[in-house]
Design a protein around this motif. Structure first.
Motif, PDB file in Angstrom:
ATOM      1  N   TYR A 107       0.837  -1.198   0.000  1.00  0.00           N
ATOM      2  CA  TYR A 107       0.000   0.000   0.000  1.00  0.00           C
ATOM      3  C   TYR A 107       0.870   1.246   0.000  1.00  0.00           C
ATOM      4  O   TYR A 107       2.013   1.223   0.469  1.00  0.00           O
ATOM      5  N   PRO A 108       0.329   2.387  -0.494  1.00  0.00           N
ATOM      6  CA  PRO A 108       1.096   3.639  -0.459  1.00  0.00           C
ATOM      7  C   PRO A 108       1.398   4.084   0.969  1.00  0.00           C
ATOM      8  O   PRO A 108       0.877   3.542   1.950  1.00  0.00           O
ATOM      9  N   VAL A 109       2.189   5.145   1.086  1.00  0.00           N
ATOM     10  CA  VAL A 109       2.799   5.494   2.356  1.00  0.00           C
ATOM     11  C   VAL A 109       1.778   5.876   3.431  1.00  0.00           C
ATOM     12  O   VAL A 109       1.915   5.454   4.593  1.00  0.00           O
ATOM     13  N   LEU A 110       0.759   6.669   3.102  1.00  0.00           N
ATOM     14  CA  LEU A 110      -0.175   7.084   4.143  1.00  0.00           C
ATOM     15  C   LEU A 110      -1.079   5.942   4.587  1.00  0.00           C
ATOM     16  O   LEU A 110      -1.434   5.854   5.765  1.00  0.00           O
ATOM     17  N   THR A 111      -1.469   5.081   3.665  1.00  0.00           N
ATOM     18  CA  THR A 111      -2.226   3.893   4.067  1.00  0.00           C
ATOM     19  C   THR A 111      -1.361   3.018   4.960  1.00  0.00           C
ATOM     20  O   THR A 111      -1.839   2.471   5.971  1.00  0.00           O
ATOM     21  N   VAL A 268       9.139  11.066   0.437  1.00  0.00           N
ATOM     22  CA  VAL A 268      10.607  11.032   0.525  1.00  0.00           C
ATOM     23  C   VAL A 268      11.078  10.467   1.861  1.00  0.00           C
ATOM     24  O   VAL A 268      11.992   9.620   1.892  1.00  0.00           O
ATOM     25  N   PRO A 269      10.486  10.887   3.007  1.00  0.00           N
ATOM     26  CA  PRO A 269      10.905  10.259   4.264  1.00  0.00           C
ATOM     27  C   PRO A 269      10.688   8.748   4.268  1.00  0.00           C
ATOM     28  O   PRO A 269      11.519   8.004   4.821  1.00  0.00           O
ATOM     29  N   ALA A 270       9.588   8.291   3.658  1.00  0.00           N
ATOM     30  CA  ALA A 270       9.347   6.848   3.597  1.00  0.00           C
ATOM     31  C   ALA A 270      10.388   6.156   2.732  1.00  0.00           C
ATOM     32  O   ALA A 270      10.829   5.040   3.044  1.00  0.00           O
ATOM     33  N   MET A 271      10.805   6.811   1.649  1.00  0.00           N
ATOM     34  CA  MET A 271      11.856   6.236   0.805  1.00  0.00           C
ATOM     35  C   MET A 271      13.155   6.108   1.584  1.00  0.00           C
ATOM     36  O   MET A 271      13.892   5.118   1.450  1.00  0.00           O
ATOM     37  N   VAL A 272      13.448   7.131   2.393  1.00  0.00           N
ATOM     38  CA  VAL A 272      14.686   7.123   3.167  1.00  0.00           C
ATOM     39  C   VAL A 272      14.647   6.025   4.225  1.00  0.00           C
ATOM     40  O   VAL A 272      15.636   5.311   4.448  1.00  0.00           O
ATOM     41  N   LEU A 273      13.488   5.872   4.885  1.00  0.00           N
ATOM     42  CA  LEU A 273      13.355   4.845   5.917  1.00  0.00           C
ATOM     43  C   LEU A 273      13.537   3.448   5.345  1.00  0.00           C
ATOM     44  O   LEU A 273      14.274   2.623   5.878  1.00  0.00           O
ATOM     45  N   SER A 274      12.838   3.185   4.235  1.00  0.00           N
ATOM     46  CA  SER A 274      12.960   1.870   3.597  1.00  0.00           C
ATOM     47  C   SER A 274      12.416   1.976   2.179  1.00  0.00           C
ATOM     48  O   SER A 274      11.205   1.952   1.966  1.00  0.00           O
ATOM     49  N   PHE A 275      13.335   2.098   1.223  1.00  0.00           N
ATOM     50  CA  PHE A 275      12.898   2.205  -0.166  1.00  0.00           C
ATOM     51  C   PHE A 275      12.205   0.931  -0.618  1.00  0.00           C
ATOM     52  O   PHE A 275      11.257   0.966  -1.402  1.00  0.00           O
ATOM     53  N   THR A 276      12.638  -0.197  -0.087  1.00  0.00           N
ATOM     54  CA  THR A 276      12.021  -1.482  -0.453  1.00  0.00           C
ATOM     55  C   THR A 276      10.570  -1.521  -0.023  1.00  0.00           C
ATOM     56  O   THR A 276       9.678  -1.910  -0.798  1.00  0.00           O
ATOM     57  N   ALA A 277      10.303  -1.110   1.217  1.00  0.00           N
ATOM     58  CA  ALA A 277       8.926  -1.101   1.706  1.00  0.00           C
ATOM     59  C   ALA A 277       8.086  -0.092   0.929  1.00  0.00           C
ATOM     60  O   ALA A 277       6.929  -0.359   0.589  1.00  0.00           O
ATOM     61  N   TRP A 278       8.639   1.066   0.638  1.00  0.00           N
ATOM     62  CA  TRP A 278       7.907   2.111  -0.074  1.00  0.00           C
ATOM     63  C   TRP A 278       7.532   1.676  -1.487  1.00  0.00           C
ATOM     64  O   TRP A 278       6.449   1.986  -1.982  1.00  0.00           O
ATOM     65  N   SER A 279       8.404   0.966  -2.157  1.00  0.00           N
ATOM     66  CA  SER A 279       8.208   0.642  -3.569  1.00  0.00           C
ATOM     67  C   SER A 279       7.309  -0.561  -3.810  1.00  0.00           C
ATOM     68  O   SER A 279       6.955  -0.849  -4.963  1.00  0.00           O
ATOM     69  N   GLN A 280       6.915  -1.270  -2.771  1.00  0.00           N
ATOM     70  CA  GLN A 280       6.152  -2.505  -2.970  1.00  0.00           C
ATOM     71  C   GLN A 280       4.806  -2.259  -3.648  1.00  0.00           C
ATOM     72  O   GLN A 280       4.352  -3.064  -4.465  1.00  0.00           O
TER      73      GLN A 280
END
Length: 480
Positions: A107-111, A268-280
């Motif tokens: 799911y996207p970052v806010l979800t 961007v903060p989510a990408m920094v925390l974990s790009f793998t998790a963000w891109s799923q």
């Protein structure tokens, strides 16, 4: 922009809508001009929404009592991704995994943030001494997680109704379509879609108020919940490209800048925390094949019934994207060639509806996406109820179809494939019908109930001078 309620009294729904006018005859007739209501529209609409929330909670009581496991959740019509993902993604032990990884959360970052905060809240509450006394226990943590998710969604539903009421201007009672929506009653507990829907409604309200950057900011917020709020930029662009709307290209650029800024600030903060998790989420969107209840799934079922294998994921992706692009091109031509500028929300409804029809999957909760757009773009109660009737038919058909796949039940306790296909075609046909009504409203603005509400009531009540000034204001802004 449709007129603000301060410009005149609200349009009485029982006098304006044919179905409500007919039904009101059983309760004393349409609302008159001398009887003043004791409650404001906001108070009544919030009361109706609370009733809808209670009805929605009742629809999930079987699963709340017996849990969300097994095929019986389909027979009871209370399946929920929320509870399923709580166990499958191990959120009880790793509540922040949707943002930090290494688990999988598509799911996207806010979800993902909402899911993580609710999971952390569940874990915290279960550690408190008084939680068990209230009926929640560690062995049924998913119940508390679902209850917290539902409570948060209920608050968001209340906000959504108020936002639609404000955006509806002189027709605040159209928000009752959202307040007592059967689609939301049955669909709000499945997933977190109501959050994205409300963000999009806030973007529409900001656009109506000519707050272009704020509208863009809310689009970016909505896209961080689900993809479809992005389509509002396309609707705005169509109006900007017309020469008779008074909207300069700077309006689109401001909305685009607001959307980009808020999306980057959240992602961007989510990408920094974990790009793998963000891109799923994006990887799943590209790689997935035919999902349930999509036209591509129907194609696959028919092909398999004839001994074939159906289309490949690559073929489905190509057809889905290509046909959606063609639909958007058609909406662009319609928006540019229409004699009178369409209203922005009409164009947005057509784009979102086309996406739902051609997407690679049509989950049951997706019906929630269109409810506020129906209330703002095509507020005819008969059409709204008929459409939702077909959505509920599909809602039960897909659950019974899945029950037949995963459960061990007699055929008479499930839906066969033919009935499931018929229900999918029914919900698609009902959506196409609503799209046709909106297209007719664009081509013939005199049949659009929203435009009539913006023109007629003030002229009747304020005299000739007021009528002229009201029409001047309306002509300059009603397309918004």
């Amino acid at each position: 922009m449709i007129q603000s309620p301060k410009d005149g009294p609200p349009v009485a729904a029982t006098r304006d809508d044919p179905l409500l006018r007919h039904l009101s005859e059983r309760f004393g007739g349409p609302a008159g001009t001398r009887l003043r209501p004791r409650n404001s529209p906001a108070q009544v609409l919030l009361g109706l929404t609370v009733l809808g929330i209670l009805l929605s909670a009742l629809t999930s009581q079987y699963c709340r009592i017996n849990g969300w496991g097994g095929a019986e959740v389909y027979h009871a019509g209370c399946y929920s991704d929320i509870s399923a993902l709580f166990h499958q993604r191990d959120l009880s032990d790793a509540p922040w995994a949707p943002l930090l990884g290494p688990g999988y959360f598509e799911y996207p970052v806010l979800t993902s943030l909402v899911a993580a905060v609710l999971a952390a809240s569940t874990r915290f509450l279960l550690a408190q001494d008084g939680t068990a006394a209230l009926g929640w226990s560690a062995d049924r943590a998913s119940l508390l997680y679902w209850d917290l998710s539902f409570a948060a969604a209920a608050v968001v539903w209340l906000v959504l109704v108020l936002v639609v009421m404000k955006a509806a201007g002189a027709r605040p009672w159209d928000a009752a379509i959202v307040a007592l929506s059967p689609a939301i009653i049955f669909g709000i507990g499945i997933n977190w879609d109501i959050w994205a829907v409300t963000a999009l409604a806030l973007a529409i309200l900001a656009f109506h108020r000519e707050a272009w950057v704020s509208a863009g900011v809310m689009i970016g917020v909505g896209v961080s919940f689900k993809l479809f709020p992005l389509f509002m930029l396309g609707a705005v662009l169509i109006l900007v490209l017309r020469r008779d709307t008074g909207l300069g290209f700077d309006v689109f650029l401001r909305a685009l800048a607001g959307a980009a800024a808020s999306w980057l600030a959240l992602n961007v903060p989510a990408m920094v925390l974990s790009f793998t998790a963000w891109s799923q989420f994006f990887e799943l969107s590209v790689e997935r094949g035919a999902g349930y209840s999509s036209p591509w799934h129907i194609w696959q079922l028919i092909a398999e019934g004839r001994g074939g294998s159906g289309p490949s994921p690559e073929t489905i992706s190509g057809f889905s994207l290509g046909l959606f692009a063609a639909a958007c091109a058609g909406i662009l031509v319609l928006g540019l060639r229409a004699k009178h500028p369409p209203r922005m929300v009409q164009l947005l409804f057509l784009i979102v509806a086309a996406f739902l029809l051609l997407n690679k999957v049509y989950s049951p909760q997706f019906m929630v996406w269109l409810i506020p757009l129906i209330a703002l773009a095509a507020p005819r109660w008969r059409d709204a109820l008929v459409w939702q009737g077909f959505q509920l038919l599909h809602f039960w058909a897909v659950w019974m179809y899945l029950a037949g796949i995963v459960g061990d039940h007699d055929p008479q306790h499930s839906f066969d494939t033919a009935l499931y296909i018929a229900a999918v075609l029914g919900h698609m046909g009902a959506t196409i019908y609503l799209m046709a009504q909106v297209v007719l409203d664009i081509l013939r603005p005199d049949r659009d109930p929203v435009r009539r509400a913006a023109r007629v009531p003030l002229g009747r009540r304020s005299g000739r001078t007021s009528q002229t000034s009201a029409q001047t204001r309306t002509q300059a802004s009603e397309f918004r």
